[in-house]
Design a protein around this motif. Structure first.
Motif, short mmCIF file in Angstrom:
data_model
loop_
_atom_site.label_atom_id
_atom_site.label_comp_id
_atom_site.label_asym_id
_atom_site.label_seq_id
_atom_site.Cartn_x
_atom_site.Cartn_y
_atom_site.Cartn_z
N VAL A 138 80.24 87.40 18.51
CA VAL A 138 80.41 86.39 18.71
C VAL A 138 81.01 85.24 17.67
CG1 VAL A 138 79.98 83.54 19.46
CG2 VAL A 138 79.02 85.51 20.67
N THR A 139 80.34 85.46 16.69
CA THR A 139 80.80 84.62 15.08
C THR A 139 81.90 84.94 14.65
OG1 THR A 139 79.65 85.89 13.91
CG2 THR A 139 78.63 83.81 14.44
N GLU A 202 76.80 79.20 22.78
CA GLU A 202 74.96 78.04 21.84
C GLU A 202 73.99 79.03 21.35
OE1 GLU A 202 71.17 75.83 23.08
OE2 GLU A 202 72.32 76.93 24.74
N GLY A 203 73.84 80.51 21.32
CA GLY A 203 73.16 81.00 20.31
C GLY A 203 73.35 81.43 19.26
N ALA A 204 74.64 81.27 18.55
CA ALA A 204 75.19 81.07 17.65
C ALA A 204 75.79 80.08 16.62
CB ALA A 204 77.05 82.27 17.84
N GLY A 205 75.36 79.19 17.69
CA GLY A 205 75.52 77.86 16.79
C GLY A 205 76.82 76.99 16.91
N LEU A 206 77.48 78.03 17.83
CA LEU A 206 78.46 76.96 17.45
C LEU A 206 78.88 75.57 19.17
CD1 LEU A 206 80.95 80.55 17.63
CD2 LEU A 206 80.35 79.07 16.11
N ALA A 207 77.79 75.99 19.71
CA ALA A 207 77.86 74.78 20.89
C ALA A 207 76.19 74.02 20.56
CB ALA A 207 78.73 75.38 22.52
N VAL A 208 76.77 72.76 21.02
CA VAL A 208 75.27 72.03 21.60
C VAL A 208 75.84 71.24 22.59
CG1 VAL A 208 74.60 69.46 21.25
CG2 VAL A 208 76.16 71.01 19.56
N PRO A 209 74.33 72.35 23.53
CA PRO A 209 74.04 71.88 25.62
C PRO A 209 74.26 70.27 25.55
CG PRO A 209 72.16 72.51 23.96
CD PRO A 209 73.06 72.66 22.96
N ARG A 234 78.22 90.91 7.34
CA ARG A 234 78.47 89.90 8.83
C ARG A 234 78.33 88.58 8.57
NH1 ARG A 234 72.48 91.45 11.16
NH2 ARG A 234 72.29 90.38 9.48
N CYS A 235 79.45 87.59 9.61
CA CYS A 235 78.90 86.16 9.52
C CYS A 235 78.14 86.19 9.89
CB CYS A 235 81.17 85.78 10.70
SG CYS A 235 81.06 84.37 10.70
N ILE A 236 77.43 84.88 9.56
CA ILE A 236 75.74 84.47 9.95
C ILE A 236 75.97 83.24 11.10
CG2 ILE A 236 74.91 86.18 8.88
CD1 ILE A 236 73.91 84.55 7.57
N GLY A 237 76.79 82.13 9.97
CA GLY A 237 77.38 80.67 10.63
C GLY A 237 78.47 80.74 10.08
N LEU A 259 70.62 84.71 13.53
CA LEU A 259 71.41 85.46 13.35
C LEU A 259 71.59 84.29 11.07
CD1 LEU A 259 74.60 86.31 14.40
CD2 LEU A 259 73.49 87.77 13.15
N PHE A 260 71.34 83.28 11.29
CA PHE A 260 71.24 82.43 10.57
C PHE A 260 70.21 81.42 10.05
CE2 PHE A 260 73.03 78.01 8.10
CZ PHE A 260 73.27 78.59 7.33
N ASP A 261 69.76 82.13 8.93
CA ASP A 261 68.66 81.37 7.98
C ASP A 261 69.20 80.98 6.63
OD1 ASP A 261 66.01 80.34 7.10
OD2 ASP A 261 64.78 82.36 7.21
#
Length: 678
Positions: A138-139, A202-209, A234-237, A259-261
């Motif tokens: 997705v990222t 959303e899980g990839a941090g690209l959308a706000v519910p 890998r693109c993580i964020g 993915l993103f820490d």
């Protein structure tokens, strides 16, 4: 010789599935333990062929019999390869083969060494790994979309901004810079049109519910976008720089996801690691634009934290790349504070060959500003002047503070000891203590050993004698006045004590010799300037001697000493029996030189023995090992050497009589005349 076996021999698919561990755990484990450290337990490195700075290690192969160094470890990439038997693998494979264990056992061995608890068994580990793979897909789709948006009419202002910042097309492509339009759902719509469900977006941090009556929306709106990749590519964020000057946050990063820490990754780490492997210095900047500007200017080994202060895990990642990263700090107060936070974090972690240096930029400039104004040479000049960690610590403790009272100086001593105690490595802790003691001597005066030899060591006290001497050294041509509270009697009475330490007696011989033969002062000026004196009186006399005019005669020197210290000071010193009977008072300058050198050699040997014993005790406190045994043996050898220097009974634990006998023997044998005949 180690016998090779297939990594997956005898394993069922169920076994392999059961071995699935979180990628984050394995990545963290790799970051904490370098491959060369693990392999180094099984091989002897060929240091002529090895290049430690580049993480390039060579040794005879542990898997087959050979004498040449054909086994290669690439610390940057985390792989080993033998050019003889073709053995290859990573840190886990090496432990499997050398310890004859399975994968999970190898992980447990390495986790124990790194101090990391094994993650709880998770029957859904395979599912989580699959989720990470899908989120990474997705990222990657989002990266493509953002890059396309940068070419649209809506991104005119963004392109103009990037052009003003001096970024060329090659740099834009190299860092995959994109743009998020000023609309709330364009990215979501583009991804869902590709069949990607909202929960993955959303899980990839690209959308706000959706919440509180508001519809779901894109996280990044009207921002320049910087993709963030992990060391594996890998693109993580993402990071987004606002185009609206009134935006609540100038920079916005992806939220924490599977993915993103933020605290376990660094911007541009993969390419920076490659550049550092080619010999470039690893530079840690503050943000994305700094890294991009540095890389475009040729400093490709540049990284930045991801919107947070540097973490312990990030430090470990940096040290995997190079033993001494350079932290680039803005020259303002905020930059100094940021640097000190990094120093405080790293103090318990540093060790021999693992530290940090700090490059302080001119006030009001970041790397991007400096490069645009002065070019790469200006930045290189700042990096070349990078300061060690201790420099920042010392600056924090003393600059802008007053130490005009014993209480304030004691507070400084307490704070400095607290700094040193935080260092876990015993050898490094000792060196830090010695350097702090030296800096403190420059501030207040030389450190005077008390009982155990002094210095800033553990809980031992360290005392400045120059603070008693009006907090300043003598300078040639100026008359020095002793402190009013220190009367002549108080300053000289200790010299008349019949039984004193051997170190004190030897110091008195040295100082008396130089006072009687001032033409020798130039030869021993380093001793006078840096010597650690057991008494204030000795320090004061040393300061007067070093301030004497060159080529001064003996009588003129004595008059000057009397004027500055009082008549009794030198009179009582020369009246001591061990001084009175020594060759100093009845021989020429060559004889005095030999006597002074001999006394100095004995003093150095004694203090060297004491120092080795103290260090052995400190090693013992940190755990008895070969180092402690060696130090105790070394102390014994130094002590024996100290005793063999005398031709009479030993001086160890002796008083004035022992030294007098030793000096009388020097006089009787006329050792200086024998030395001249050789």
């Amino acid at each position: 010789m180690i016998v090779l076996r297939p990594l997956d021999s005898g394993r069922s698919q169920a076994d392999i599935a059961a071995m699935r561990l979180p990628d984050s755990f394995l990545d963290d484990l790799r970051n904490r333990l370098s491959l060369s450290h693990v392999v180094g337990r099984k091989v002897t490195w060929d240091m002529k062929k090895t290049n430690q700075a580049k993480g390039d290690w060579w040794a005879p192969c542990p898997f087959h019999q050979e004498k040449s160094a054909s086994f290669h470890v690439d610390d940057q990439k985390g792989f080993y390869y033998c050019f003889g038997c073709q053995a290859k693998g990573n840190v886990f494979g090496f432990v499997q083969e050398t310890e004859n264990v399975g994968f999970m056992e190898a992980v447990e061995i390495l986790a124990g060494e790194a101090g990391m608890p094994m993650p709880a068994k998770d029957p859904k580990a395979a599912q989580k790994a699959d989720l990470r793979t899908r989120l990474a897909e997705v990222t990657e789709e989002a990266v493509k979309w953002f890059r396309l948006q940068l070419e649209t009419q809506a991104a005119t202002d963004a392109r103009a901004y990037l052009e003003r910042r001096g970024l060329n097309r090659t740099t834009l492509d190299r860092f995959e810079i994109g743009f998020a339009p000023d609309a709330s759902d364009l990215l979501m719509n583009a991804l869902t049109d590709k069949g990607i469900p909202f929960d993955l977006i959303e899980g990839a941090g690209l959308a706000v519910p959706a919440e509180d009556g508001n519809a779901a929306r894109d996280r990044f709106i009207h921002r320049i976008i910087f993709p963030i990749r992990d060391p594996r590519g890998r693109c993580i964020g993402f990071g987004g720089r606002a185009m609206n000057p009134n935006a609540k946050a100038k920079y916005l990063n992806s939220p924490e996801t599977v993915l993103f820490d933020k605290g376990a990754n660094l911007y541009n780490l993969g390419p920076a690691r490659t550049a550092a492997g080619k010999g470039q210095s690893l530079v840690v900047a503050e943000g994305y634009m700094d890294v991009i500007a540095l890389s475009q200017a040729g400093f490709e080994a540049s990284v930045a934290p991801l919107g947070t202060a540097v973490t312990e895990r990030q430090l470990q990642m940096l040290w995997r790349v190079t033993p001494e990263p350079l932290i680039a700090l803005d020259g303002d107060v905020a930059g100094q504070r940021a640097g000190l936070r990094v120093v405080d974090l790293s103090l318990p972690l540093i060790e021999a060959g693992q530290s940090l240096r700090f490059a302080i930029l001119p006030e009001g400039k970041d790397p991007d500003d400096l490069i645009r104004d002065g070019g790469p040479k200006a930045m290189q000049a700042v990096l070349d002047e990078a300061r060690p960690m201790l420099s920042l610590l010392w600056h924090r403790e003393v600059v802008g503070k007053s130490f005009d009272s014993p209480e304030r100086r004691a507070m400084l001593d307490r704070d400095l000891r607290a700094v040193v105690r935080r260092i876990k490595d015993p050898s490094l802790r000792r060196h830090y203590g010695e350097e702090i003691a030296r800096l403190r001597a420059e501030l207040f005066g030389p450190v005077v050993p008390r009982g155990d030899g002094g210095g800033l060591r553990g809980n031992r006290e360290f005392v400045s004698t120059k603070s008693h001497a009006q907090n300043r050294p003598f300078t040639p041509g100026k008359r020095w006045q002793p402190p009013a509270q220190a009367t002549t009697t108080a300053r000289t009475s200790d010299l008349a004590v019949g039984k004193t330490s051997p170190d004190t007696l030897l110091e008195q011989v040295i100082l008396a010799g130089l006072a009687l033969h001032p033409s020798l002062i130039g030869e021993f000026s380093d001793l006078l300037e840096a010597g650690h004196w057991t008494r204030d009186e000795h320090l004061w006399l040393a300061q007067v001697l070093i301030a004497l005019e060159p080529q001064i005669g003996a009588e003129a020197a004595r008059i000057t000493i009397d004027e500055r210290l009082g008549h009794e000071a030198l009179e009582i010193l020369l009246a001591q029996r061990h001084v009175r009977i020594s060759p100093l008072t009845r021989t020429d300058v060559d004889g005095a030189r030999m006597c002074i050198r001999d006394a100095l050699a004995r003093l150095d040997a004694r203090r060297g023995a004491d120092r080795e014993r103290r260090e052995a005790i400190e090693d013992f406190e940190d755990g008895a090992d070969e180092a402690m045994t060696w130090r105790l043996a070394q102390a014994g050898r130094l002590r024996d050497n100290s005793q063999r220097m005398a031709r009479s009974d030993d001086l160890d634990g002796a008083d004035e009589v022992g030294l007098s006998t030793y000096l009388q023997d020097l006089l009787d044998t006329k050792v200086w005349e024998k030395a001249k005949k050789k």
